[in-house]
Design an enzyme around this catalytic site. Structure first.
Site, PDB file in Angstrom:
ATOM      1  N   LYS A  46      21.459  -0.265   0.162  1.00 10.61           N
ATOM      2  CA  LYS A  46      20.737   0.678   1.023  1.00 10.61           C
ATOM      3  C   LYS A  46      20.478   0.088   2.410  1.00 10.61           C
ATOM      4  O   LYS A  46      20.590   0.753   3.418  1.00 10.61           O
ATOM      5  CB  LYS A  46      19.402   0.984   0.326  1.00 10.61           C
ATOM      6  CG  LYS A  46      18.656   2.197   0.761  1.00 10.61           C
ATOM      7  CD  LYS A  46      17.544   2.547  -0.227  1.00 10.61           C
ATOM      8  CE  LYS A  46      16.426   1.518  -0.260  1.00 10.61           C
ATOM      9  NZ  LYS A  46      15.238   1.943  -1.029  1.00 10.61           N
ATOM     10  N   LYS A  47      20.084  -1.194   2.452  1.00 10.74           N
ATOM     11  CA  LYS A  47      19.596  -1.779   3.712  1.00 10.74           C
ATOM     12  C   LYS A  47      20.440  -2.946   4.208  1.00 10.74           C
ATOM     13  O   LYS A  47      20.165  -3.495   5.277  1.00 10.74           O
ATOM     14  CB  LYS A  47      18.150  -2.282   3.534  1.00 10.74           C
ATOM     15  CG  LYS A  47      17.162  -1.213   3.107  1.00 10.74           C
ATOM     16  CD  LYS A  47      15.788  -1.817   2.813  1.00 10.74           C
ATOM     17  CE  LYS A  47      14.830  -0.821   2.189  1.00 10.74           C
ATOM     18  NZ  LYS A  47      13.663  -1.446   1.562  1.00 10.74           N
TER      19      LYS A  47
HETATM   20  N1  C2G Z   1       3.682   2.787   0.687  1.00  9.01           N
HETATM   21  C1  C2G Z   1       2.445   3.243   1.094  1.00  9.01           C
HETATM   22  N2  C2G Z   1       1.823   2.651   2.153  1.00  9.01           N
HETATM   23  C2  C2G Z   1       2.399   1.631   2.799  1.00  9.01           C
HETATM   24  C3  C2G Z   1       3.639   1.136   2.386  1.00  9.01           C
HETATM   25  C4  C2G Z   1       4.282   1.741   1.310  1.00  9.01           C
HETATM   26  O1  C2G Z   1       1.879   4.200   0.528  1.00  9.01           O
HETATM   27  N3  C2G Z   1       1.756   1.110   3.842  1.00  9.01           N
HETATM   28  C5  C2G Z   1       4.352   3.457  -0.441  1.00  9.01           C
HETATM   29  C6  C2G Z   1       5.710   4.051  -0.061  1.00  9.01           C
HETATM   30  O2  C2G Z   1       5.530   5.306   0.558  1.00  9.01           O
HETATM   31  C7  C2G Z   1       6.389   4.147  -1.417  1.00  9.01           C
HETATM   32  C8  C2G Z   1       5.787   2.953  -2.173  1.00  9.01           C
HETATM   33  O3  C2G Z   1       4.641   2.517  -1.457  1.00  9.01           O
HETATM   34  O4  C2G Z   1       6.028   5.358  -2.072  1.00  9.01           O
HETATM   35  C9  C2G Z   1       6.780   1.805  -2.245  1.00  9.01           C
HETATM   36  O5  C2G Z   1       7.148   1.465  -0.940  1.00  9.01           O
HETATM   37  P1  C2G Z   1       8.401   0.523  -0.684  1.00  9.01           P
HETATM   38  O6  C2G Z   1       8.275  -0.702  -1.479  1.00  9.01           O
HETATM   39  O7  C2G Z   1       8.607   0.422   0.778  1.00  9.01           O
HETATM   40  O8  C2G Z   1       9.569   1.319  -1.386  1.00  9.01           O
HETATM   41  P2  C2G Z   1      10.767   2.111  -0.730  1.00  9.01           P
HETATM   42  O9  C2G Z   1      11.649   1.185   0.010  1.00  9.01           O
HETATM   43  O10 C2G Z   1      10.201   3.308  -0.024  1.00  9.01           O
HETATM   44  O11 C2G Z   1      11.582   2.498  -2.042  1.00  9.01           O
HETATM   45  O12 C2G Z   1      14.015   5.514  -4.665  1.00  9.01           O
HETATM   46  C10 C2G Z   1      13.112   5.325  -3.653  1.00  9.01           C
HETATM   47  C11 C2G Z   1      12.948   3.889  -3.317  1.00  9.01           C
HETATM   48  O13 C2G Z   1      12.996   3.036  -4.404  1.00  9.01           O
HETATM   49  C12 C2G Z   1      11.623   3.762  -2.539  1.00  9.01           C
END
Ligand code: C2G
Length: 143
Positions: A46-47
């Protein structure tokens, strides 16, 4: 199995207060919280880079939380529908950075986007580790 099942997904790298708060709020919407933790390979595809913590560590940290009942590895973004069906999701919860992106699953469960915690993210933590946190400390103290 009984009770309302909430499913959410994430990487949860460098686990922080924003992660904890969304998981606690997700759990409060139902009776069982199931978390799909994305694999290192999924993140790389993805990244173009791996998370700091390997999949096994991220899973162990999330599994240890009081608000989390079950954890599985999310291997592919394309399998969301299968994951939701397999884990009998009543509600899919995601942060609002994903707003609208999972509406296609409204035919099999309720889809809820919760507001993200402001200011903090795994990326910002990496910056702080490099440059110090003086400018962010005041903002983080409000969370
Ligand atoms: N999150 C949050 N507040 C933040 C950072 C993250 O509420 N300051 C939430 C994100 O919105 C997400 C969850 O924490 O719902 C996990 O965030 P990430 O680890 O950044 O995950 P992500 O890369 O968004 O992966 O299939 C979807 C992916 O696996 C989501």
């Amino acid at each position: 199995m009984s009770g309302k099942r909430v499913v959410t997904f994430g990487t949860f790298d460098l686990f922080h207060i924003g992660h904890l708060h969304i998981l606690e709020r997700a759990r409060a919407l139902g009776d069982v919280l199931v978390v799909g933790v994305s694999s290192d390979e999924l993140n790389f595809s993805k990244k173009g880079r791996y998370p700091v913590y390997p999949t096994r560590h991220r899973i162990e940290i999330v599994q240890a939380l009081r608000c989390v009942d079950e954890v599985f590895t999310e291997e592919s973004l394309e399998q969301k529908r299968e994951y939701l069906l397999h884990h009998c999701a009543d509600i899919l919860v995601m942060g609002d950075d994903w707003s609208g992106r999972f509406d296609e699953f409204m035919d099999i469960c309720e889809v809820v986007y919760l507001p993200r915690t402001p200011v903090i993210s795994s990326s910002e933590i990496k910056v702080v580790c490099q440059y110090g946190r003086d400018d962010l400390k005041a903002r983080w103290d409000t969370l």
